[in-house]
Design a protein around this motif. Structure first.
Motif, short mmCIF file in Angstrom:
data_model
loop_
_atom_site.label_atom_id
_atom_site.label_comp_id
_atom_site.label_asym_id
_atom_site.label_seq_id
_atom_site.Cartn_x
_atom_site.Cartn_y
_atom_site.Cartn_z
N GLU A 134 32.42 -1.77 16.75
CA GLU A 134 33.34 -0.65 16.94
C GLU A 134 33.08 0.46 15.92
OE1 GLU A 134 37.18 -2.35 16.71
OE2 GLU A 134 37.14 -3.21 18.74
N MET A 135 32.85 0.07 14.67
CA MET A 135 32.54 1.06 13.64
C MET A 135 31.24 1.78 13.95
SD MET A 135 34.90 1.33 11.35
CE MET A 135 34.12 1.99 9.89
N THR B 21 31.34 -2.73 3.77
CA THR B 21 32.47 -3.61 4.11
C THR B 21 32.17 -4.53 5.28
OG1 THR B 21 33.98 -1.91 3.31
CG2 THR B 21 34.93 -3.67 4.67
N TYR B 22 31.63 -3.98 6.35
CA TYR B 22 31.51 -4.73 7.60
C TYR B 22 30.17 -5.46 7.74
CZ TYR B 22 35.74 -2.34 9.06
OH TYR B 22 37.03 -1.88 9.15
N LEU C 206 30.82 5.66 14.67
CA LEU C 206 29.84 6.46 13.94
C LEU C 206 29.02 7.32 14.89
CD1 LEU C 206 28.17 7.17 11.40
CD2 LEU C 206 26.84 5.10 11.81
N ARG C 207 28.56 6.72 15.97
CA ARG C 207 27.77 7.46 16.95
C ARG C 207 28.60 8.57 17.60
NH1 ARG C 207 22.53 7.85 16.37
NH2 ARG C 207 21.45 5.86 16.24
N LEU D 195 29.89 10.13 7.78
CA LEU D 195 29.35 9.59 6.54
C LEU D 195 30.32 8.58 5.93
CD1 LEU D 195 26.86 9.93 4.73
CD2 LEU D 195 28.16 11.57 3.38
N LYS D 196 31.61 8.86 5.99
CA LYS D 196 32.59 7.91 5.49
C LYS D 196 32.55 6.61 6.31
CE LYS D 196 34.57 10.12 2.13
NZ LYS D 196 34.49 9.59 0.74
N THR D 197 32.43 6.75 7.63
CA THR D 197 32.32 5.58 8.50
C THR D 197 31.07 4.77 8.16
OG1 THR D 197 33.45 6.80 10.25
CG2 THR D 197 32.22 4.82 10.89
#
Length: 626
Positions: free
Chosen positions: A142-143, A169-170, A147-148, A160-162
C-alpha cells in the motif's frame, strides 16, 4: 546372501525377544501378565511366539514330568493348575482378539475423522500463517502504491516522506521476500527521479517568474499607489475647509490658451491617472500571483536528501543571472513612459519575489544576499536612469518619470529596501526638469510676444474688465472710475506672461511633490527656478523682441509700459509662492525673486533706445542693438 544374513539376524532378534517375553511370563505374577501378552499380539510374530511357547511348555512338561517322577503328587497338582491356566489363557486370548476386532471396527470412523481433522488443522494453520504474512506485506504494498500515486500526481515532497517510511519502517519487516529486494533496489532510482522532477519544476518556476516579473511588479506598484492615495486621503481629512479650498483655487487654469500649454493638462497625469481609476478595485497581493510551492518542495526535497547547500547555490546563481537580465534597460527606454514603467515593474517584481522567499524560507536566501543584489540593482538602475533621462526633452515626460520613480521607490521601501539614493538622483533630475521647463517656456514666451499687438487692452464692459483683473493683479482707481469703453495701460502679453509664470511655478511645484522635501526646500527650489525663468528666459525673449528690425517706437514704448507693470507684479508672485509653500518671506533662507532687477534693466535699456531714436541719433535701431 545378504538377505539370508538379514533374515538370520532378524530371526535371532525375534527369538531373543520371545525368550525375554517367556522369561517375563515365567517370572511375573499372573495378575500382571496382560501387558506382556499385549506386547506379543501387537507384533506380527505371535505365531512363532506360540511355537516358542509350545516349545517352552514342552520343556516345562519334561521338567515337570521329571519333577513328577520325583514328586509325582506335586506334579499331578502342578499339571492340574497348569491346565487351568491354559484354559484361562485361551479365554483371555479369545477376549483380547474379540476386543481388538471390535476396537478396530469402532475406531475406523474415528481414524477417518482424525485424518480429516488433521488436514483441517493443517489448512487452518497454513491460512493463519498466510494471513499473518499478508498483513505484514499489505502495508508495504500500500505504501509503495501510495508512493507511485504521489509521484504520478507530482506531489514530490509527500512522495519523499512516503519513501522514507517505506525504506526505514516497512521494508525491514519483509526483507526476506523477493519483491522487497526489488523495491530496495528501486529506491535510489525513485529518489533521483524525485530529485530530477523537483529540479525541473524549479526551473519552470524560475522561467515563469522571469517572464512575469513585470506583472508582479505592476501589481506591487498598484498596491503601493493605492496605499499612498489612502494615506493622502487620511492626511487631508482634517484640512477640509479653507486651506483645501485655497489650494484648489491655486491650481485654477486661467484661459483656454494657458490650458493648452499648461503642464497641468490631462496629458501630465502620467501613470497616476490610470491607477486612480482603479482605486476602488481590490488589487491582489503581488505574492498571490505566484505559486511558490515548487521552491518550497524542491527546498524540502534537497534538504531531506542532504543536498540543501547545492540547491541554495543553484537558486542564488540563477537568480543573479536573472537580476542582470532584469537590470539591463532596453535601448529605447527613454522614448516613452511605458519603457520606464516596464523596466521598473521587472525590477520590483524581482525583489518582491526575493523578499517573499526571504521571509517564507529558512535560509534559502539571507539578508546579506538580498542587500548585495539590491546594491547592484540600485547602482545599475541609477546609472540607467541618468543615461536615459538625459535624452528627455519633454518636461511632461520628465515629470511622469519622476512620479514613476517615486512610486518605484515607495514600493520598494515598503518591502524594506533603502531608497535614499533614488531620491538623491531625483534631485539631479529636478535640475534637468527645470532646464526642460525653461526651454518650453521660452517657446511659450516667444509665441506670446510674437502674437501680441503691443496695444493697450480695450474693455467695453464690466465683465471684460473683471476678466482681465482676474488674470493680472492691477489696481488703478482712476481707471475704475472711467466709463466704458476704456483701456488698460498694458497690452495682452502682460497677463499672459504673468499667468505663464504662475503656470511655471505650478510645474515646479508638481515635481517637488512626494520627494519628502521640507517646505523651505520646496520654496527655495521654486524661487530659484522662477528667478532663472525671469532673468534668463523672459529676459532673452524681451531682448529678442527689442532687437527686431521692424520694431517701432510705439512698440518700444508699450514694452516699457508692460515691463513696468510686470515689475510691479513680482511682489504678487512672491506672495503666490508663499501661499502655495507656506514659507513666510521673513524666513532667513528664503530666496528673493530677481525679476524686479531684470525688468528695471530691460526698461532702462528700452528707455535709452527710445530717446536715441527720438533725437535722431540712431536712424537704424537694429544697427545699434547689434
Amino acid at each position: 546372501m545378504e538377505r539370508v544374513k538379514m533374515a538370520e539376524a532378524e530371526s535371532l532378534e525375534t527369538a531373543a525377544e520371545h525368550e525375554r517375553i517367556l522369561r517375563e511370563i515365567e517370572s511375573t505374577d499372573t495378575a500382571c501378565i496382560g501387558p506382556t501378552l499385549r506386547s506379543v499380539y501387537d507384533g506380527e510374530e505371535h505365531g512363532r511366539f506360540m511355537e516358542k511357547l509350545e516349545t517352552r511348555i514342552r520343556n516345562h512338561d519334561r521338567e515337570i514330568e521329571k519333577m513328577c517322577n520325583f514328586h509325582y503328587q506335586g506334579f499331578v497338582d502342578s499339571i492340574t493348575e497348569l491346565l487351568k491356566v491354559r484354559g484361562e489363557a485361551q479365554k483371555l486370548k479369545n477376549q483380547v482378539t474379540d476386543t481388538n476386532r471390535k476396537l478396530q471396527h469402532e475406531g475406523k470412523e474415528l481414524v477417518i475423522a482424525m485424518e480429516e481433522l488433521k488436514q483441517c488443522r493443517l489448512q487452518q494453520r497454513n491460512i493463519s500463517a498466510t494471513v499473518d504474512k499478508l498483513m505484514l506485506c499489505l502495508p508495504v504494498l500500500e505504501m509503495y502504491s501510495k508512493l507511485r500515486e504521489q509521484m504520478k500526481t507530482k506531489r514530490h515532497y509527500p512522495a519523499l516522506k512516503t519513501l522514507e517510511h517505506l525504506e526505514h519502517t516497512y521494508l525491514p519487516q519483509v526483507s526476506h521476500y523477493r519483491f522487497c529486494k526489488v523495491m530496495v533496489d528501486n529506491i535510489p532510482k525513485l529518489r533521483e527521479e524525485i530529485k530530477d522532477v523537483s529540479m525541473s519544476d524549479l526551473k519552470d518556476f524560475l522561467e515563469s517568474i522571469r517572464k512575469h516579473s513585470d506583472k508582479i511588479g505592476e501589481t506591487a506598484m498598484k498596491q503601493a499607489q493605492q496605499q499612498r492615495n489612502l494615506d493622502n486621503i487620511i492626511l487631508q481629512q482634517p484640512r477640509i475647509g479653507s486651506k483645501r479650498k485655497s489650494k484648489k483655487e491655486a491650481y485654477t487654469i486661467f484661459d483656454t490658451e494657458i490650458e493648452s500649454t499648461s503642464p497641468k493638462s490631462e496629458q501630465d497625469s502620467g501613470i497616476l491617472d490610470v491607477e486612480d481609476e482603479e482605486d476602488d478595485e481590490e488589487v491582489p497581493g503581488a505574492q498571490d500571483l505566484v505559486d511558490f510551492s515548487p521552491v518550497y518542495r524542491c527546498l524540502h526535497i534537497y534538504s531531506v536528501l542532504g543536498a540543501r547547500e547545492t540547491f541554495e547555490n543553484y537558486y542564488r546563481k540563477q537568480r543573479r543571472k536573472q537580476a542582470r537580465l532584469v537590470l539591463q534597460p532596453p535601448s529605447n527606454m527613454h522614448e516613452t513612459l511605458d519603457g520606464y514603467r516596464k523596466y521598473f515593474n521587472q525590477i520590483v517584481g524581482f525583489f518582491v519575489v526575493e523578499d517573499h522567499i526571504l521571509h517564507t524560507t529558512q535560509g534559502l536566501v539571507n539578508r546579506a544576499y538580498i542587500d548585495e543584489l539590491w546594491e547592484m540593482a540600485l547602482s545599475k538602475t541609477i546609472a540607467a536612469l541618468r543615461t536615459h533621462s538625459s535624452y528627455c526633452s519633454d518636461p511632461n515626460l520628465v515629470l511622469d518619470l519622476k512620479n514613476l520613480i517615486v512610486l518605484f521607490a515607495d514600493t520598494l521601501q515598503v518591502y524594506g529596501f533603502p531608497v535614499n539614493q533614488l531620491f538623491d538622483m531625483l534631485l539631479e533630475i529636478r535640475d534637468q526638469y527645470s532646464e526642460t521647463l525653461l526651454k518650453k517656456w521660452s517657446g511659450i514666451f516667444r509665441n506670446i510676444l510674437d502674437s501680441d499687438n503691443y496695444s493697450p487692452i480695450p474693455v467695453t464692459s464690466e465683465e471684460m474688465y473683471k476678466k482681465v483683473i482676474g488674470q493680472f493683479p492691477f489696481q488703478d482707481a482712476e481707471l475704475e472710475k472711467q466709463p466704458f469703453p476704456k483701456k488698460f495701460p498694458f497690452s495682452e502679453f502682460v497677463p499672459k506672461v504673468y499667468n505663464q509664470i504662475k503656470e511655471f511655478i505650478y510645474a515646479c511645484l508638481k515635481f517637488s511633490e512626494d520627494l519628502h522635501l521640507s517646505s523651505t526646500e520646496v520654496d527655495d527650489m521654486i524661487r530659484k527656478s522662477t528667478n532663472l525663468l525671469l532673468t534668463r528666459t523672459l529676459s532673452n525673449s524681451l531682448q529678442n523682441v527689442i532687437k527686431r528690425k521692424n520694431i517701432g517706437l510705439t512698440e518700444l514704448v508699450q514694452i516699457i509700459i508692460n515691463t513696468t507693470h510686470l515689475e510691479k507684479s513680482c511682489k504678487y508672485l512672491e506672495e503666490f509662492i508663499t501661499n502655495i509653500t507656506n514659507v513666510l518671506p521673513e524666513t532667513v533662507h528664503t530666496t528673493k525673486l530677481y525679476g524686479t532687477t531684470t525688468f528695471k534693466v530691460r526698461k532702462s535699456c528700452s528707455t535709452i533706445e527710445v530717446l536715441l531714436v527720438c533725437w535722431g541719433f540712431i536712424p537704424n535701431l537694429a544697427l545699434f542693438l547689434s
